[in-house]
Structures are given as structure tokens and as C-alpha cells.
Design a protein around this motif. Sequence first.
Motif, PDB file in Angstrom:
ATOM      1  N   PHE A   1       2.376  16.541   3.652  1.00  0.00           N
ATOM      2  CA  PHE A   1       3.573  15.930   3.069  1.00  0.00           C
ATOM      3  C   PHE A   1       4.580  15.541   4.151  1.00  0.00           C
ATOM      4  CE2 PHE A   1       7.895  16.402   1.393  1.00  0.00           C
ATOM      5  CZ  PHE A   1       7.852  15.626   0.243  1.00  0.00           C
ATOM      6  N   ASP A   2       5.057  14.319   4.082  1.00  0.00           N
ATOM      7  CA  ASP A   2       6.118  13.889   5.011  1.00  0.00           C
ATOM      8  C   ASP A   2       7.460  13.903   4.284  1.00  0.00           C
ATOM      9  OD1 ASP A   2       6.362  12.387   7.861  1.00  0.00           O
ATOM     10  OD2 ASP A   2       7.834  11.606   6.443  1.00  0.00           O
ATOM     11  N   HIS A   3       7.626  13.021   3.317  1.00  0.00           N
ATOM     12  CA  HIS A   3       8.839  13.008   2.500  1.00  0.00           C
ATOM     13  C   HIS A   3       8.590  12.138   1.284  1.00  0.00           C
ATOM     14  CE1 HIS A   3       9.204   9.196   4.643  1.00  0.00           C
ATOM     15  NE2 HIS A   3      10.133   8.816   3.782  1.00  0.00           N
ATOM     16  N   HIS A   4       9.461  12.278   0.281  1.00  0.00           N
ATOM     17  CA  HIS A   4       9.395  11.345  -0.848  1.00  0.00           C
ATOM     18  C   HIS A   4      10.343  10.203  -0.533  1.00  0.00           C
ATOM     19  CE1 HIS A   4       8.736   9.926  -4.948  1.00  0.00           C
ATOM     20  NE2 HIS A   4       9.978   9.484  -4.822  1.00  0.00           N
ATOM     21  N   CYS A   5       9.811   9.003  -0.459  1.00  0.00           N
ATOM     22  CA  CYS A   5      10.614   7.855  -0.050  1.00  0.00           C
ATOM     23  C   CYS A   5      11.080   7.076  -1.281  1.00  0.00           C
ATOM     24  CB  CYS A   5       9.774   6.957   0.857  1.00  0.00           C
ATOM     25  SG  CYS A   5      10.679   5.515   1.420  1.00  0.00           S
ATOM     26  N   ILE A   6      12.398   7.025  -1.479  1.00  0.00           N
ATOM     27  CA  ILE A   6      12.913   6.269  -2.629  1.00  0.00           C
ATOM     28  C   ILE A   6      12.774   4.765  -2.377  1.00  0.00           C
ATOM     29  CG2 ILE A   6      14.516   8.012  -3.491  1.00  0.00           C
ATOM     30  CD1 ILE A   6      16.729   6.553  -1.952  1.00  0.00           C
ATOM     31  N   TRP A   7      12.610   4.406  -1.144  1.00  0.00           N
ATOM     32  CA  TRP A   7      12.464   3.016  -0.740  1.00  0.00           C
ATOM     33  C   TRP A   7      11.150   2.429  -1.282  1.00  0.00           C
ATOM     34  CZ3 TRP A   7      13.303   1.779   5.136  1.00  0.00           C
ATOM     35  CH2 TRP A   7      13.670   0.449   5.279  1.00  0.00           C
ATOM     36  N   VAL A   8      10.057   3.188  -1.104  1.00  0.00           N
ATOM     37  CA  VAL A   8       8.753   2.715  -1.602  1.00  0.00           C
ATOM     38  C   VAL A   8       8.400   3.385  -2.924  1.00  0.00           C
ATOM     39  CG1 VAL A   8       7.880   2.157   0.698  1.00  0.00           C
ATOM     40  CG2 VAL A   8       7.440   4.412  -0.246  1.00  0.00           C
ATOM     41  N   ASN A   9       9.319   4.223  -3.425  1.00  0.00           N
ATOM     42  CA  ASN A   9       9.133   4.926  -4.696  1.00  0.00           C
ATOM     43  C   ASN A   9       7.808   5.677  -4.737  1.00  0.00           C
ATOM     44  OD1 ASN A   9       9.900   5.745  -7.243  1.00  0.00           O
ATOM     45  ND2 ASN A   9       8.845   4.047  -8.255  1.00  0.00           N
ATOM     46  N   ASN A  10       7.511   6.383  -3.667  1.00  0.00           N
ATOM     47  CA  ASN A  10       6.262   7.140  -3.595  1.00  0.00           C
ATOM     48  C   ASN A  10       6.419   8.212  -2.517  1.00  0.00           C
ATOM     49  OD1 ASN A  10       3.652   7.914  -4.055  1.00  0.00           O
ATOM     50  ND2 ASN A  10       2.694   6.127  -3.101  1.00  0.00           N
ATOM     51  N   CYS A  11       5.545   9.201  -2.585  1.00  0.00           N
ATOM     52  CA  CYS A  11       5.523  10.184  -1.504  1.00  0.00           C
ATOM     53  C   CYS A  11       4.846   9.558  -0.290  1.00  0.00           C
ATOM     54  CB  CYS A  11       4.707  11.407  -1.938  1.00  0.00           C
ATOM     55  SG  CYS A  11       5.731  12.742  -2.523  1.00  0.00           S
ATOM     56  N   VAL A  12       5.271   9.971   0.885  1.00  0.00           N
ATOM     57  CA  VAL A  12       4.565   9.584   2.099  1.00  0.00           C
ATOM     58  C   VAL A  12       3.814  10.830   2.557  1.00  0.00           C
ATOM     59  CG1 VAL A  12       4.808   8.772   4.469  1.00  0.00           C
ATOM     60  CG2 VAL A  12       6.308   7.875   2.692  1.00  0.00           C
TER      61      VAL A  12
ATOM     62  N   LEU B   1       0.796  -1.229   0.000  1.00  0.00           N
ATOM     63  CA  LEU B   1       0.000   0.000   0.000  1.00  0.00           C
ATOM     64  C   LEU B   1       0.825   1.274   0.000  1.00  0.00           C
ATOM     65  CD1 LEU B   1      -2.940  -1.054   2.322  1.00  0.00           C
ATOM     66  CD2 LEU B   1      -3.021  -0.614  -0.121  1.00  0.00           C
ATOM     67  N   PRO B   2       1.958   1.359   0.784  1.00  0.00           N
ATOM     68  CA  PRO B   2       2.707   2.621   0.769  1.00  0.00           C
ATOM     69  C   PRO B   2       3.269   2.940  -0.609  1.00  0.00           C
ATOM     70  CG  PRO B   2       3.510   1.157   2.493  1.00  0.00           C
ATOM     71  CD  PRO B   2       2.561   0.373   1.657  1.00  0.00           C
ATOM     72  N   CYS B   3       3.473   1.899  -1.437  1.00  0.00           N
ATOM     73  CA  CYS B   3       4.085   2.112  -2.751  1.00  0.00           C
ATOM     74  C   CYS B   3       3.074   2.595  -3.780  1.00  0.00           C
ATOM     75  CB  CYS B   3       4.717   0.828  -3.264  1.00  0.00           C
ATOM     76  SG  CYS B   3       5.766  -0.001  -2.090  1.00  0.00           S
ATOM     77  N   PHE B   4       1.884   2.026  -3.750  1.00  0.00           N
ATOM     78  CA  PHE B   4       0.964   2.264  -4.852  1.00  0.00           C
ATOM     79  C   PHE B   4      -0.189   3.211  -4.540  1.00  0.00           C
ATOM     80  CE2 PHE B   4       2.846  -1.972  -5.687  1.00  0.00           C
ATOM     81  CZ  PHE B   4       3.566  -1.598  -6.802  1.00  0.00           C
ATOM     82  N   LEU B   5      -0.490   3.429  -3.280  1.00  0.00           N
ATOM     83  CA  LEU B   5      -1.607   4.322  -2.973  1.00  0.00           C
ATOM     84  C   LEU B   5      -1.182   5.779  -3.041  1.00  0.00           C
ATOM     85  CD1 LEU B   5      -3.647   2.770  -0.078  1.00  0.00           C
ATOM     86  CD2 LEU B   5      -4.176   2.879  -2.484  1.00  0.00           C
ATOM     87  N   SER B   6      -2.117   6.618  -3.421  1.00  0.00           N
ATOM     88  CA  SER B   6      -1.830   8.054  -3.462  1.00  0.00           C
ATOM     89  C   SER B   6      -1.577   8.545  -2.047  1.00  0.00           C
ATOM     90  CB  SER B   6      -3.023   8.793  -4.066  1.00  0.00           C
ATOM     91  OG  SER B   6      -2.867  10.172  -3.837  1.00  0.00           O
ATOM     92  N   SER B   7      -0.559   9.379  -1.915  1.00  0.00           N
ATOM     93  CA  SER B   7      -0.238   9.929  -0.601  1.00  0.00           C
ATOM     94  C   SER B   7      -1.161  11.089  -0.259  1.00  0.00           C
ATOM     95  CB  SER B   7       1.211  10.406  -0.609  1.00  0.00           C
ATOM     96  OG  SER B   7       1.415  11.214  -1.755  1.00  0.00           O
ATOM     97  N   GLY B   8      -1.885  11.606  -1.252  1.00  0.00           N
ATOM     98  CA  GLY B   8      -2.769  12.757  -1.049  1.00  0.00           C
ATOM     99  C   GLY B   8      -2.435  13.869  -2.016  1.00  0.00           C
ATOM    100  N   ALA B   9      -2.361  13.532  -3.300  1.00  0.00           N
ATOM    101  CA  ALA B   9      -2.012  14.531  -4.320  1.00  0.00           C
ATOM    102  C   ALA B   9      -3.116  15.583  -4.411  1.00  0.00           C
ATOM    103  CB  ALA B   9      -1.820  13.846  -5.661  1.00  0.00           C
TER     104      ALA B   9
END
Length: 226
Positions: A73-84, A15-23
Amino acid sequence: MVPYRTLMGSSDSTLPCFLSSGAITKSNQALFLHAYPYDGLMFETGAECVTCKVKKPARSKHCGVCNDCVHRFDHHCIWVNNCVGAFNIKYFLAYLFTLTSMAFSIAGLTAAFLIQVVLLSNLMQGHYTDVHGEEHPVDASFLIQHLFLTFPRIVFMLGFVVLLSIILASYFCFILYLVMTNQMSNEWFKPSRFKHRSYRNIYSRGVWSNMVEIARPLTSHIKKRR
Ligand SMILES: [Zn+2]
Ligand SMILES: [Zn+2]
């Protein structure tokens, strides 16, 4: 944006990778604009994103990688390739927790295996002879050297996993602290807050409410119903 109800109903570990973080887009910006008050320090009233031209709600930030403004916005995580952000931080926290638990479990199992080897071979009751021909009872440093020479890959992996566990646990605790105090990494690291000694976190509403806010992110709509 993925609908809010869909976000709340999902339970996949990806879920952290594919769900929208809140664009935030022009069509949904009204949903976020009044979710949080502007503190006038880190978030200025009436600010507009120079890239996407949306009115920036308090606590939002433009992500250059995702090319979107993100709510809370928290940060853009390269680990999950998505914004948190507001809508996936709870899954990010759960992801971190499972990773940390897994690292500790592997470290525990590996250590248990090595301890079992030592106990079954009665190594601790043995003696060794040093370079001068003197005999000594087996001590911790000899034991570590012996295990490293006998099982080099396993001992190396144990050291690596222990280090990884410490790093993951520290990061998990940091994110948990931010959640409990209602701060995002973006806000924690923003230098403008440190220039003002009188800075006060106006978003914290108590530990329990702050944690509920992670499970049920604030939007203008939800806030008005309170
Ligand atoms: Zn933007
Ligand atoms: Zn991003």
C-alpha cells in the motif's frame, strides 16, 4: 482482483484509476503473505485486518475508502480515485511524469509566446516616463507590469502553470526517490519508524532491483521462483 497478466499488458493512461492496486481477499491472500518478510516494527507477523479479517501481509494496509487491504500500500489517491499499491504504482508514476511534462511544456510555450511578443515589439529598446516625469530605459519590472496589463490572463496562467510545474516535479521526484529506495509513502510517513533510531529499511535491494520490483511486483509465487 484484476489478473496480474492483464495488468502487465495494459497501457491506457487511465490505468491508475481503474486497475486494482492489489486488493487482498481471503481467496488470494496466500499470493501475498510471503512476498515480503515482516520487519517486526511497522509490520507484525500474524497480524489480521480487523475489518476484512484477512491475514495482513507485510507492507499491506487497509484502505477505509476502498474497504480493502492493499498489497504494498502506498496511499489512497483522491486524484485518481483509487488506491495506489503494488500493481498500479508504475502507472501512477507514469501518470505523474506525463502531467509534469505537460505542465512544463505549457509553461515553456507560454513563456516563448511572451518573449516573442517582447522581441517583435522591440520593447527592450524603449523608454518609459515615471510619475515624476523622468525617463527610464525599460527594465524587467516595467516589462512584467506591461505584459501583465496587456495580457493579464496569459501572464496569470503562466505564473499558475510554473507553480504547478514545481509542485508536480517535486512530488514526482519524491515518489521516484521512494521507488528507488523501495519505500512506500505509507511506510515513509509511519511514525513508528521514527521512534526507533535503529530502524533499517529491510526491503531495499539496490536501486535497479527496486525499480524492477515496481514494474514486476513481488508476490509469494514470484518470490519463490527466485
Ligand atoms: Zn482490511
Ligand atoms: Zn483506497
